[in-house]
Write a protein that holds these residues in place. Structure first.
Motif, short mmCIF file in Angstrom:
data_model
loop_
_atom_site.label_atom_id
_atom_site.label_comp_id
_atom_site.label_asym_id
_atom_site.label_seq_id
_atom_site.Cartn_x
_atom_site.Cartn_y
_atom_site.Cartn_z
N SER A 39 0.83 -1.21 0.00
CA SER A 39 0.00 0.00 0.00
C SER A 39 0.87 1.26 0.00
CB SER A 39 -0.94 -0.01 1.20
OG SER A 39 -0.22 0.01 2.41
N GLY A 40 2.03 1.20 0.66
CA GLY A 40 2.95 2.33 0.65
C GLY A 40 3.50 2.59 -0.74
N LEU A 41 3.74 1.51 -1.50
CA LEU A 41 4.23 1.68 -2.88
C LEU A 41 3.20 2.39 -3.73
CD1 LEU A 41 5.90 -1.77 -3.63
CD2 LEU A 41 7.04 0.40 -3.20
N SER A 42 1.94 2.00 -3.60
CA SER A 42 0.90 2.62 -4.43
C SER A 42 0.65 4.07 -4.00
CB SER A 42 -0.39 1.81 -4.37
OG SER A 42 -0.90 1.76 -3.06
N ARG A 43 0.75 4.37 -2.71
CA ARG A 43 0.58 5.76 -2.25
C ARG A 43 1.68 6.66 -2.79
NH1 ARG A 43 -0.76 4.16 3.46
NH2 ARG A 43 1.49 4.07 3.52
N ARG A 44 2.89 6.15 -2.87
CA ARG A 44 4.02 6.95 -3.36
C ARG A 44 4.21 6.83 -4.86
NH1 ARG A 44 5.12 5.46 1.73
NH2 ARG A 44 6.16 6.92 3.11
N GLU A 45 3.32 6.08 -5.52
CA GLU A 45 3.33 5.89 -6.98
C GLU A 45 4.64 5.27 -7.45
OE1 GLU A 45 2.30 9.61 -8.71
OE2 GLU A 45 0.28 9.56 -7.89
N ILE A 46 5.06 4.20 -6.75
CA ILE A 46 6.24 3.44 -7.13
C ILE A 46 5.76 2.16 -7.80
CG2 ILE A 46 8.32 2.30 -6.32
CD1 ILE A 46 8.23 4.14 -3.86
N HIS A 47 6.30 1.84 -8.95
CA HIS A 47 5.89 0.65 -9.70
C HIS A 47 6.31 -0.61 -8.94
CE1 HIS A 47 6.07 -2.35 -12.98
NE2 HIS A 47 4.95 -1.73 -13.32
N SER A 48 5.33 -1.43 -8.59
CA SER A 48 5.64 -2.65 -7.85
C SER A 48 5.71 -3.85 -8.80
CB SER A 48 4.59 -2.91 -6.77
OG SER A 48 3.33 -3.13 -7.35
N SER A 49 6.30 -4.91 -8.33
CA SER A 49 6.41 -6.12 -9.15
C SER A 49 5.15 -6.95 -9.01
CB SER A 49 7.62 -6.94 -8.71
OG SER A 49 7.44 -7.36 -7.38
N ASN A 50 4.95 -7.86 -9.96
CA ASN A 50 3.79 -8.74 -9.86
C ASN A 50 4.15 -9.99 -9.05
OD1 ASN A 50 5.07 -10.59 -11.58
ND2 ASN A 50 4.15 -9.68 -13.39
N TYR A 51 3.18 -10.84 -8.84
CA TYR A 51 3.36 -12.00 -7.97
C TYR A 51 4.42 -12.96 -8.50
CZ TYR A 51 2.19 -15.96 -5.03
OH TYR A 51 2.26 -17.00 -4.14
N LEU A 52 4.45 -13.19 -9.81
CA LEU A 52 5.44 -14.12 -10.38
C LEU A 52 6.86 -13.60 -10.25
CD1 LEU A 52 3.61 -15.36 -13.59
CD2 LEU A 52 3.94 -16.58 -11.44
N GLU A 53 7.04 -12.30 -10.36
CA GLU A 53 8.38 -11.73 -10.19
C GLU A 53 8.83 -11.82 -8.73
OE1 GLU A 53 8.10 -8.44 -13.73
OE2 GLU A 53 7.48 -7.91 -11.71
N THR A 54 7.89 -11.75 -7.82
CA THR A 54 8.22 -11.88 -6.40
C THR A 54 8.72 -13.28 -6.09
OG1 THR A 54 6.46 -10.29 -5.94
CG2 THR A 54 7.33 -11.51 -4.08
N LEU A 55 8.12 -14.28 -6.72
CA LEU A 55 8.52 -15.67 -6.50
C LEU A 55 9.81 -16.03 -7.22
CD1 LEU A 55 5.13 -17.53 -6.82
CD2 LEU A 55 6.36 -16.99 -4.73
#
Length: 68
Positions: A39-55
């Motif tokens: 949620s902090g990433l989306s509030r600061r508008e930082i592009h997050s990785s998807n679930y497959l990249e996390t794994l």
């Protein structure tokens, strides 16, 4: 393809790194941030990785294929 990994102590530092990379014309397509605080990433508008990249399933699968 070249991968660069940055470790940062907080989301403010991650935002600064993200802004610096955008200033060097690095698109969001090539920028993936992994954080426990999504949620902090989306509030600061930082592009997050998807679930497959996390794994990191592609790397783990290729290692498994070489061993097996």
């Amino acid at each position: 393809m070249r991968c660069l990994y940055y470790l940062s102590p907080n989301l403010d530092t991650s935002k600064k790194i993200s802004d610096d990379l955008h200033a060097e014309n690095v698109d969001d397509w090539y920028l993936h941030v992994i954080s426990k605080n999504e949620s902090g990433l989306s509030r600061r508008e930082i592009h997050s990785s998807n679930y497959l990249e996390t794994l990191d399933i592609v790397r783990s699968g290729s290692i498994g294929a070489m061993i097996g």
